[in-house]
Design an enzyme around this catalytic site. Structure first.
Site, PDB file in Angstrom:
ATOM      1  CB  VAL A  34      -1.128  -0.152   1.284  1.00  0.00           C
ATOM      2  CG1 VAL A  34      -0.414   0.346   2.751  1.00  0.00           C
ATOM      3  CG2 VAL A  34      -2.243   0.944   0.830  1.00  0.00           C
ATOM      4  CG  ASP A  35       5.061   2.955   1.892  1.00  0.00           C
ATOM      5  OD1 ASP A  35       4.736   4.071   1.749  1.00  0.00           O
ATOM      6  OD2 ASP A  35       6.141   2.519   2.582  1.00  0.00           O
ATOM      7  CB  SER A 118       1.262  -5.147  10.468  1.00  0.00           C
ATOM      8  OG  SER A 118       2.226  -4.393  10.863  1.00  0.00           O
TER       9      SER A 118
END
Ligand code: ADP
Length: 181
Positions: A34-35, A118
């Protein structure tokens, strides 16, 4: 409280909310999952602003503008890498939700969207991670008037169904409490 929570499937970078949360790594300089998607969609100014922040320890959160994203802000938080559960992972993950929501309150953010922090590259078991996300968010919303709306964005059926189940459970529990009063 659960009326202030939405669960949707899709790509967080498309959401026109006040802030999206990034599951970042501690450098804040971009990564995979997602980053990577958030940095690609926001454009190169995002990493420039991130560079000025000097990183972020696990469990904490930092805020930047959203640049080319439809969201006005990005709240970057660093989830724990799953290492079997005996290394404080649960507490660190809870801190991600608490600190991101606290930053949202500080900035007057009304609508915020979270990915399942996470649960991708960092390997946190989905059932446990989503339980922490729902528990911390419900607890926070019970004690704060904002944000008005929290969206959990799910990339895949497993995360989506886990959130649906947990929210339904939480609603049943609250209903039972209300009835017994
Ligand atoms: P982490 O390193 O914290 O595990 P990842 O980005 O690998 O972060 O994964 C976190 C969660 O975000 C995973 O459930 C992954 O499927 C999900 N995800 C990946 N890309 C997106 C996206 N564009 N929008 C929403 N969720 C996403």
């Amino acid at each position: 409280m659960s009326g202030r929570i939405n669960i949707v499937q899709g790509d967080i970078t498309k959401l026109a909310v006040d802030a999206i949360v990034n599951a970042a790594n501690s450098s804040l300089l971009g990564g995979g999952g997602v980053d990577g998607a958030i940095h690609r969609a926001a454009g190169p100014q995002l990493v420039e602003e991130c560079r000025t922040l000097g990183g972020c320890p696990t469990g904490e959160a930092r805020i930047t503008r959203g640049y080319r994203l439809p969201a006005q802000y990005v709240i970057h938080t660093v989830g724990p890498v799953w290492d079997g559960g005996a290394y404080g992972e649960a507490n660190l993950l809870a801190n991600c939700y608490r600190n991101s929501l606290a930053l949202a309150v500080e900035r007057g953010i009304q609508t915020i969207a979270f990915p399942a922090i996470s649960t991708g590259i960092f390997g946190y078991p989905i059932a446990d991670a989503t339980r922490i996300a729902i528990r911390e968010t419900l607890h926070f919303l019970a004690n704060h008037e904002t944000p008005a709306q929290v969206t959990f964005v799910c990339f895949g059926d497993e995360v989506y169904h886990a959130y649906q189940r947990l929210l339904a459970e939480a609603e049943r529990e609250t209903g039972e409490k209300d009835e017994s009063m």
